[in-house]
Scaffold this active site. Structure first.
Site, short mmCIF file in Angstrom:
data_model
loop_
_atom_site.label_atom_id
_atom_site.label_comp_id
_atom_site.label_asym_id
_atom_site.label_seq_id
_atom_site.Cartn_x
_atom_site.Cartn_y
_atom_site.Cartn_z
N GLN A 194 1.09 -1.13 -0.20
CA GLN A 194 0.21 -0.06 -0.15
C GLN A 194 0.62 1.35 0.01
OE1 GLN A 194 -4.00 -0.51 0.10
NE2 GLN A 194 -3.12 -2.31 -0.53
N GLY A 235 -11.56 2.33 5.47
CA GLY A 235 -10.71 1.82 4.29
C GLY A 235 -10.04 2.47 3.01
N HIS A 236 -8.92 1.51 2.34
CA HIS A 236 -7.60 2.84 1.39
C HIS A 236 -8.73 3.13 0.21
CE1 HIS A 236 -7.34 -1.80 -0.16
NE2 HIS A 236 -8.82 -1.45 -0.49
N ASN A 237 -8.64 4.02 -0.25
CA ASN A 237 -9.50 5.00 -1.15
C ASN A 237 -10.10 5.32 -0.52
OD1 ASN A 237 -7.49 2.95 -2.33
ND2 ASN A 237 -7.23 4.44 -3.85
#
Length: 348
Positions: A194, A235-237
């Site tokens: 990531q 979460g990511h993004n």
């Protein structure tokens, strides 16, 4: 601290009734003493005005004549917040950079910032003016902390994370940990690095033990003025808009877009790649996926209009045991009718 009622009224831009006095604190109608300011926000507690010992009550116009002294407000809750801010004692007792903190030689800490013992400031990190970094905090390499920020004990800002001005990280908040990204292979789950970042805009507050994951490749962003409660997972993004309220134990899946002024109540679950329109309000413990239209008022799993859910939950669900018994009885009667029609042979 003590302040004259007249000075407090002037500071808040409010009218006051009754004679002047010194205010030394703020408390509830039940527990306030003669030198305290109390408040009436919810009219259902108006009966307490008859018994309170408070020296003055912050309330709206219709109730001002029921007490000896009143601060008269058209927005009691907002003005209460202002009053409490006046009397609140800031956390902490130190100024400057402690010799017991680790500050990398390449880091830049403003002369007016405070860094407590056992905090870590990494290479090329920046800590802005008047910001405070409490014990146990980690500020990773290439991260930037804006002005007037508060990083309470054990808050973590991983490398290359950017935080705007006037941001508060409550104890144990973690920004920029790896997003949950794994590729399934014949040999097990392979970690996908990531390598993105997190950007938190100004005047955001992030609660204790909340985790905001760094993006896989781009940016996880939290918009200006958004307030996030304890124990939230983002979460990511994920892209969260401005002035949102995200309450405890909410989980937001990767690459979701949350608009401005959205409210997600406690334990709402949001699937990956969802899109929530501006001004939507989602009730507690709801589960949602896909696209939610702006201004929606939704509840349940899967979500439905809040009114429909309340009718179903209030009218239908409590009657399910009774309805089940009735269906069983109807099945028994139907089988008896079928058996009689078949001449007592119910094998068909």
């Amino acid at each position: 601290m003590k302040i004259k009622l007249s000075a407090l009224a002037e500071k808040l831009g409010l009218d006051h009734t009754g004679d002047d006095m010194e205010i030394s604190g703020v408390n509830t109608l039940e527990k306030a003493g003669p030198e305290d300011l109390s408040f009436l926000v919810n009219p259902k507690y108006a009966q307490l005005l008859d018994t309170t010992r408070a020296g003055c009550v912050l309330t709206s116009g219709p109730y001002a004549d029921r007490v000896g002294r009143a601060l008269v407000s058209s927005n009691v809750y907002m003005d209460l917040a202002k009053v409490v801010n006046i009397f609140a004692k800031p956390q902490g007792c130190l100024q400057g950079v402690s010799e017991l903190a680790y500050v990398h030689p390449e880091a830049r800490v403003d002369d007016t910032a405070t860094v407590y013992p056992f905090a870590f400031i990494g290479a090329r990190a920046v800590v802005g003016a008047r910001s405070v970094v409490f014990p146990g905090c980690y500020v990773g390499e290439d991260s930037a902390i804006g002005a007037d920020c508060l990083l309470y004990p054990n808050a973590v800002v991983m490398g290359s994370v950017t935080i705007g001005d006037k941001v508060i990280l409550q104890p144990g908040a973690v920004l920029g940990g790896d997003g949950f990204g794994f590729a399934q292979t014949p040999f097990g789950h392979m970690k996908i690095p990531q390598i993105g970042t997190v950007i938190v805009e100004e005047s955001v507050e992030i609660g204790s033990n909340t985790a905001i994951d760094r993006a896989a490749l781009d940016t996880t962003r939290i918009g200006r003025g958004t307030k996030i409660d304890n124990l939230v997972q983002i979460g990511h993004n994920v892209q969260v808009g401005e002035h949102c309220l995200i309450i405890g134990q909410v989980g937001i899946g990767g690459s979701t877009k949350v608009g401005n002024n959205v409210v997600l109540a406690g334990q709402v679950g949001v699937a990956d790649n969802a899109e929530i329109g501006d001004g939507a309000m989602i009730a507690a413990q709801s589960g949602l996926a896909g696209k939610i239209e702006p201004g929606s008022r939704l509840a349940g799993t899967p979500v439905m209009p809040a009114g429909t859910f309340l009718k179903a939950a209030g009218s239908c669900m409590p009657r399910l045991p009774e309805l089940f018994r009735r269906v069983k009885a109807l099945e028994k009667e139907l089988n008896a009718v079928k058996a009689a029609a078949n001449g007592g042979n119910d094998d068909e």
